[in-house]
Design an enzyme around this catalytic site. Structure first.
Site: not given
Length: 252
Positions: A121-122
């Site tokens: 994820d980011r």
């Protein structure tokens, strides 16, 4: 039915090394795995030089035109790139919101089209593998192969003995039981842990700790299967060695 080139008496021996089994050719083109390619062949979905091929074991040469659903397949040289992902990059090949993607970080790695295997994820950092080897990518992503992933987790507060034991025993989350393969405290204040896990559910490590009331401040994937971050700075990439590729392909 066209005969396999392997059965043609007139095929020169020097051309044999250039021939590739049709299922491997399809897999290298990123369409599917070799096993799935066999099903496509038997179903009559593949054409070679304008003829439908249904024979398993059929071999093609570099000059042959292989077509699937009207699209000419072009198998590329397999490429394997390992990135130490920084924060604020999303794991996708394209983003409609024009956010920064991991593809920007490996755009100069090679001419071949490579894709991330799985995702981070980011705000998660660490190891991310890219390849155009569709068969290997599907193998690594499938939960049955139990690919080991180790993360370093930094929490907003010290973990308690009770919560540590709960994670070790397995937590029941909204989408099922989350089992870890290993858990260890790596600092004196008990805020930093190492967690080993093979399940690939979305945001699984963050959700394990959030379920017990902790906020994950930092999350870094430090190992992916046999691969580690040794001598690979954040934001940089490198090609896998032949030895590393062989280890990945030997994973059960």
């Amino acid at each position: 039915m066209p005969k396999s080139r392997s059965a043609k008496a007139e095929t020169p021996k020097q051309n044999a090394a250039k021939e590739t089994r049709l299922n491997k050719y399809i897999a290298n083109a990123g369409v599917c795995s070799r096993r799935e390619a066999d099903k496509l062949i038997v179903a009559g979905e593949i054409k070679v030089n304008g003829q439908v091929i249904t024979e398993l074991g059929y071999k093609v040469e570099p000059t042959d035109k292989v077509v699937f659903k009207g699209r000419k397949l072009s198998p590329e040289k397999p490429v394997y790139v390992l990135l130490n992902k920084p924060k604020d990059f999303i794991t996708t090949t394209d983003d409609p919101e024009n956010r920064r993607t991991v593809m920007e970080l490996v755009k100069n790695a090679c001419e071949e089209r490579i894709y991330p295997v799985g995702r981070l994820d980011r705000n998660t950092t660490g190891l991310l593998l890219f390849t155009n080897d569709g068969e290997l990518a599907r193998k690594l992503a499938h939960p049955s192969h139990n690919v080991k992933k180790i993360y370093k987790v930094e929490l907003d507060k010290s973990i308690t003995k009770e919560d540590f034991a709960k994670i070790e025993q397995g937590l029941e989350l909204e989408d099922g039981l989350a089992m870890v393969d290993g858990l260890a405290i790596v600092d004196n204040n008990k805020k930093t842990l190492g967690i080993e896990i093979h399940i690939g559910k979305n945001r699984i490590v963050r959700r394990i700790f959030e379920h017990l009331g902790y906020e994950v401040i930092k999350l870094d994937r430090v190992m992916y299967g046999p691969l580690d971050k040794l001598n690979l700075p954040r934001g940089k990439w490198r090609f896998l060695s032949d030895k590393e590729i062989a280890k990945l392909k030997r994973l059960n």
